[in-house]
Design an enzyme around this catalytic site. Structure first.
Site, mmCIF file in Angstrom:
data_model
loop_
_atom_site.group_PDB
_atom_site.id
_atom_site.type_symbol
_atom_site.label_atom_id
_atom_site.label_comp_id
_atom_site.label_asym_id
_atom_site.label_seq_id
_atom_site.Cartn_x
_atom_site.Cartn_y
_atom_site.Cartn_z
ATOM 1 C CD GLU A 1 -4.464 -18.182 -10.066
ATOM 2 O OE1 GLU A 1 -4.082 -18.195 -11.246
ATOM 3 O OE2 GLU A 1 -4.231 -19.096 -9.253
ATOM 4 C CE1 TYR B 1 -13.099 -16.106 -17.115
ATOM 5 C CE2 TYR B 1 -12.356 -14.679 -15.346
ATOM 6 C CZ TYR B 1 -12.158 -15.237 -16.588
ATOM 7 O OH TYR B 1 -11.016 -14.935 -17.298
HETATM 8 C C1 LIG Z 1 -13.226 -10.485 -20.406
HETATM 9 C C2 LIG Z 1 -13.375 -10.604 -21.936
HETATM 10 C C3 LIG Z 1 -12.686 -11.893 -22.376
HETATM 11 C C4 LIG Z 1 -14.879 -10.687 -22.281
HETATM 12 O O1 LIG Z 1 -14.993 -10.973 -23.662
HETATM 13 P P1 LIG Z 1 -16.193 -10.397 -24.580
HETATM 14 O O2 LIG Z 1 -16.203 -11.164 -25.835
HETATM 15 O O3 LIG Z 1 -16.088 -8.918 -24.694
HETATM 16 O O4 LIG Z 1 -17.472 -10.773 -23.689
HETATM 17 P P2 LIG Z 1 -18.922 -11.174 -24.227
HETATM 18 O O5 LIG Z 1 -19.398 -10.190 -25.224
HETATM 19 O O6 LIG Z 1 -18.916 -12.611 -24.620
HETATM 20 O O7 LIG Z 1 -19.779 -11.013 -22.900
HETATM 21 C C5 LIG Z 1 -19.889 -12.107 -22.002
HETATM 22 C C6 LIG Z 1 -20.183 -11.612 -20.604
HETATM 23 O O8 LIG Z 1 -19.047 -10.900 -20.089
HETATM 24 C C7 LIG Z 1 -19.499 -9.832 -19.252
HETATM 25 N N1 LIG Z 1 -19.168 -8.567 -19.898
HETATM 26 C C8 LIG Z 1 -18.686 -8.390 -21.164
HETATM 27 N N2 LIG Z 1 -18.461 -7.078 -21.404
HETATM 28 C C9 LIG Z 1 -18.810 -6.419 -20.278
HETATM 29 C C10 LIG Z 1 -18.784 -5.044 -19.895
HETATM 30 N N3 LIG Z 1 -18.369 -4.088 -20.741
HETATM 31 N N4 LIG Z 1 -19.195 -4.729 -18.644
HETATM 32 C C11 LIG Z 1 -19.593 -5.670 -17.774
HETATM 33 N N5 LIG Z 1 -19.633 -7.007 -18.058
HETATM 34 C C12 LIG Z 1 -19.250 -7.362 -19.302
HETATM 35 C C13 LIG Z 1 -20.998 -9.992 -19.161
HETATM 36 O O9 LIG Z 1 -21.282 -10.901 -18.105
HETATM 37 C C14 LIG Z 1 -21.319 -10.626 -20.496
HETATM 38 O O10 LIG Z 1 -22.545 -11.320 -20.508
HETATM 39 P P3 LIG Z 1 -23.924 -10.513 -20.849
HETATM 40 O O11 LIG Z 1 -23.665 -9.796 -22.153
HETATM 41 O O12 LIG Z 1 -24.950 -11.592 -20.962
HETATM 42 O O13 LIG Z 1 -24.136 -9.549 -19.705
HETATM 43 C C15 LIG Z 1 -12.785 -9.358 -22.668
HETATM 44 O O14 LIG Z 1 -13.327 -8.204 -22.087
HETATM 45 C C16 LIG Z 1 -11.262 -9.244 -22.620
HETATM 46 O O15 LIG Z 1 -10.558 -9.815 -23.464
HETATM 47 N N6 LIG Z 1 -10.727 -8.484 -21.618
HETATM 48 C C17 LIG Z 1 -9.270 -8.249 -21.539
HETATM 49 C C18 LIG Z 1 -8.523 -9.477 -21.135
HETATM 50 C C19 LIG Z 1 -8.970 -9.982 -19.788
HETATM 51 O O16 LIG Z 1 -9.233 -9.233 -18.859
HETATM 52 N N7 LIG Z 1 -9.040 -11.327 -19.664
HETATM 53 C C20 LIG Z 1 -9.389 -12.002 -18.436
HETATM 54 C C21 LIG Z 1 -8.154 -12.326 -17.688
HETATM 55 S S1 LIG Z 1 -8.518 -13.235 -16.181
#
Ligand SMILES: CC(C)(COP(=O)(O)OP(=O)(O)OC[C@H]1O[C@@H](n2cnc3c(N)ncnc32)[C@H](O)[C@@H]1OP(=O)(O)O)[C@@H](O)C(=O)NCCC(=O)NCCS
Length: 151
Positions: free
Chosen positions: A107, A119
């Site tokens: 979710e 995702y």
């Molecule tokens: C969601 C989260 C885990 C992503 O982690 P991250 O290490 O920053 O992400 P990555 O650098 O590995 O990026 C992976 C993909 O995520 C998406 N993404 C990451 N940052 C993004 C941004 N600022 N805007 C849009 N998409 C983004 C993209 O699809 C990206 O792939 P791409 O670079 O090839 O486009 C992180 O933002 C986070 O911890 N958020 C807060 C907690 C949260 O919301 N968790 C999910 C609960 S369901």
């Protein structure tokens, strides 16, 4: 910067996990919840991403026979945008594939486009909406259910 390692979460990691958790969510899970998951839940598979000795991210799952549910994933704000979320998703999917899991679901807040993008990148599709699923803010928020079939 030291190499990223993804390893099973242990009690020794919990202080770092809680820091990531508090920085990432309005309604952070408590140490007791993580402790239970790591020591007492036979269905839980939790991992941390380490840079050196530092916990920079974690991902939690519950795996029951062929179904996996991602309970949470979070990267410390200082370490976002460095493909750590990618590394966690790849790790969890590979773990599921080698443990005969057919399907992963989760979710996510309808407003959380960043996580939804992550995702979708790994094949997750939109399922239904769970109305008013999140109750921690001033107003409730719906959850989008997402799932991927592993073949
Ligand atoms: C969601 C989260 C885990 C992503 O982690 P991250 O290490 O920053 O992400 P990555 O650098 O590995 O990026 C992976 C993909 O995520 C998406 N993404 C990451 N940052 C993004 C941004 N600022 N805007 C849009 N998409 C983004 C993209 O699809 C990206 O792939 P791409 O670079 O090839 O486009 C992180 O933002 C986070 O911890 N958020 C807060 C907690 C949260 O919301 N968790 C999910 C609960 S369901």
């Amino acid at each position: 910067m030291s190499e990223l390692k993804i390893v099973p979460m242990e009690v020794a990691h919990l202080a770092g996990v809680l820091e990531v958790e508090k920085q990432s969510f309005n309604d952070p899970w408590t140490e007791e919840i993580f402790h239970h998951e790591v020591t007492n839940n036979p269905f839980a598979y939790y991992v941390v991403a380490l840079q050196g000795e530092e916990v920079v991210a974690y991902c939690g799952t519950w795996i029951v026979f062929e179904d996996c549910q991602i309970t949470n994933v979070a990267v410390h704000p200082a370490n976002r945008g460095q493909k750590i979320g990618d590394a966690l998703m790849r790790h969890v999917i590979a773990h599921c594939q080698s443990n005969e899991v057919d399907r992963i679901s989760l979710e996510v807040r309808v407003s959380n486009e960043v996580a939804q993008n992550l995702y979708r990148k790994y094949g997750f599709q939109d399922g239904g909406i769970r109305k008013n699923y999140y109750t921690d803010g001033p107003t409730t928020e719906d959850a989008l259910v997402m799932w991927v079939e592993l073949t």
